[in-house]
Design an enzyme around this catalytic site. Structure first.
Site, mmCIF file in Angstrom:
data_model
loop_
_atom_site.group_PDB
_atom_site.id
_atom_site.type_symbol
_atom_site.label_atom_id
_atom_site.label_comp_id
_atom_site.label_asym_id
_atom_site.label_seq_id
_atom_site.Cartn_x
_atom_site.Cartn_y
_atom_site.Cartn_z
ATOM 1 C CG PHE A 101 11.517 2.557 9.739
ATOM 2 C CD1 PHE A 101 11.576 1.427 8.960
ATOM 3 C CD2 PHE A 101 10.198 3.108 9.881
ATOM 4 C CE1 PHE A 101 10.484 0.750 8.626
ATOM 5 C CE2 PHE A 101 9.210 2.385 9.536
ATOM 6 C CZ PHE A 101 9.229 1.222 8.997
ATOM 7 C CB VAL A 102 11.624 7.258 6.112
ATOM 8 C CG1 VAL A 102 12.889 8.065 6.430
ATOM 9 C CG2 VAL A 102 11.412 6.705 5.003
ATOM 10 C CG ASP A 130 15.484 -1.188 3.296
ATOM 11 O OD1 ASP A 130 16.529 -0.727 3.293
ATOM 12 O OD2 ASP A 130 14.898 -1.930 4.476
ATOM 13 C CE LYS A 187 -3.147 -2.361 3.395
ATOM 14 N NZ LYS A 187 -3.518 -2.410 4.806
ATOM 15 N N GLY A 188 2.039 1.012 0.360
ATOM 16 C CA GLY A 188 3.116 2.246 0.238
ATOM 17 C C GLY A 188 2.942 3.091 -0.621
ATOM 18 C CE LYS A 240 15.258 2.947 4.296
ATOM 19 N NZ LYS A 240 14.782 2.095 5.541
ATOM 20 C CG ASP A 265 6.728 2.163 -1.070
ATOM 21 O OD1 ASP A 265 7.612 1.236 -1.467
ATOM 22 O OD2 ASP A 265 6.283 1.701 0.000
HETATM 23 P P1 IMP Z 1 13.103 -3.988 0.404
HETATM 24 O O1 IMP Z 1 12.680 -5.498 -0.042
HETATM 25 O O2 IMP Z 1 14.034 -4.336 1.776
HETATM 26 O O3 IMP Z 1 13.631 -3.292 -0.482
HETATM 27 O O4 IMP Z 1 11.911 -3.549 1.238
HETATM 28 C C1 IMP Z 1 10.919 -2.792 0.799
HETATM 29 C C2 IMP Z 1 9.930 -2.582 1.482
HETATM 30 O O5 IMP Z 1 9.930 -2.416 2.703
HETATM 31 C C3 IMP Z 1 9.050 -1.333 0.997
HETATM 32 O O6 IMP Z 1 8.032 -1.247 0.046
HETATM 33 C C4 IMP Z 1 8.625 -1.049 2.506
HETATM 34 O O7 IMP Z 1 7.225 -1.653 2.370
HETATM 35 C C5 IMP Z 1 9.445 -1.704 3.481
HETATM 36 N N1 IMP Z 1 10.332 -0.559 3.997
HETATM 37 C C6 IMP Z 1 11.503 -0.638 3.689
HETATM 38 N N2 IMP Z 1 11.997 0.591 4.455
HETATM 39 C C7 IMP Z 1 11.133 1.256 4.917
HETATM 40 C C8 IMP Z 1 11.102 2.487 5.763
HETATM 41 O O8 IMP Z 1 11.930 3.123 6.038
HETATM 42 N N3 IMP Z 1 9.730 2.855 6.157
HETATM 43 C C9 IMP Z 1 8.734 2.068 5.842
HETATM 44 N N4 IMP Z 1 8.526 1.055 5.181
HETATM 45 C C10 IMP Z 1 9.901 0.617 4.737
#
Ligand code: IMP
Length: 294
Positions: free
Chosen positions: A267-268, A218, A160-161, A246, A215
């Protein structure tokens, strides 16, 4: 940096607590400030300086001097007189006389979020202001419209982000776009992180120019899995537009074609991003207090 900003507030000999509070609010929004940096001569008697005025703050980002008013009418009248004189003598100087309600409204007007935002207890500070988001999303939309000129791309979002970003970006792309959404869940499995698709796309993807709108990227695991899935549907092309990158935490090297902002390892929340489903409705992107995550 929050620590440096806090030290600056602590190290500044403010004349009134209201000034320290104003400085803390400026720090929250990431607006740099100088306390009483300049005195303006207002009246001379011969060689002698008879009257001067030193505004409380200067905000270099806004090129704005601020004088905070008190509720005591006598002092306020005197300050008004001095500010009027200053404006006459230094027409190039931008100065505002503000009381507390005014200054929260003024910051809102400059795009730093609604007046009540500075009172959020779980938020450490604003990282990206409402105004900065609006500008950058507009730029991204214009660039995408140029790059996809003559085409009708399919924008794909992962719920949903992405909801705020998608809604705004979409309106800045002056092309006949269509939109679709996926829903996924990710959890730790035996062989590392597992990303499961809960809701697939409603529209056919084959031979479409697909732009995946994200959104935040990470570690890159989620994006990697979603891209694998989308490639398997044989689009004509597939690119990625991420609002936040990030990069310091990246584990999987995923290509990002459009990036809104590169952010530090924090963490945002806000602008669609949540912490336990909260704060998606903040109109800016803010750093959550570290103690909540430990
Ligand atoms: P990844 O698979 O580690 O790249 O994570 C991506 C998902 O983790 C994003 O789509 C977000 O839902 C969540 N996420 C990662 N970092 C943050 C943050 O700082 N705030 C909120 N959600 C995050």
């Amino acid at each position: 940096m929050p620590a440096a900003a806090a030290a600056t507030v602590a190290a500044t000999p403010f004349a009134h607590e209201s000034e320290a509070e104003f400085a803390r609010i400026l720090d929250f929004y990431g607006i740099s400030w100088l306390y009483e940096p300049r005195s303006f001569p207002l009246r001379w008697e011969g060689e002698q300086l008879a009257e001067a005025f030193t505004p409380d703050f200067f905000l270099p980002d806004l090129n704005l001097y601020i004088e905070l008013t008190t509720i005591r009418q006598k002092l306020a009248t005197e300050k008004n007189r001095k500010v009027r004189l200053l404006r006459q003598l230094y027409p190039e100087v931008n100065i505002r006389l503000l009381n507390k309600k005014d200054y929260l409204r003024l910051l809102a007007k400059y795009g730093y979020g609604p007046p009540e935002a500075a009172k959020l207890p779980d938020i450490d500070r604003v990282l990206i202001t409402t105004g900065q988001i609006e500008r950058r999303v507009g730029e991204l939309g214009a660039q995408i419209a140029r790059d996809y000129s003559g085409q009708a791309p399919l924008l794909v979002g992962v719920l949903k982000g992405v909801l705020c970003f998608m809604a705004d970006l979409l309106r800045h792309i002056s092309l006949p776009v269509s939109v679709d959404f996926m829903a996924i869940s990710s959890f730790e499995g035996e062989a590392g992180e597992v990303v499961k698709i809960l809701k697939d796309l409603d529209q056919p993807v084959a031979d479409q120019h697909v732009l995946l709108v994200e959104d935040i990227v990470d570690t890159g695991m989620t994006l990697n899995r979603v891209l694998e899935h989308l490639w398997s549907l044989r689009p004509a092309s597939l690119k990625v537009c991420a609002l936040l990158d990030k990069r310091a935490r990246r584990l999987v090297d995923v290509p990002l074609d459009y990036i809104g902002f590169e952010i530090p390892d924090e963490f945002v929340v806000g602008y669609g991003l949540d912490y336990h489903q909260r704060y998606r409705n903040l109109p800016f992107i803010a750093v959550l207090k570290h103690e909540l995550l430990s």
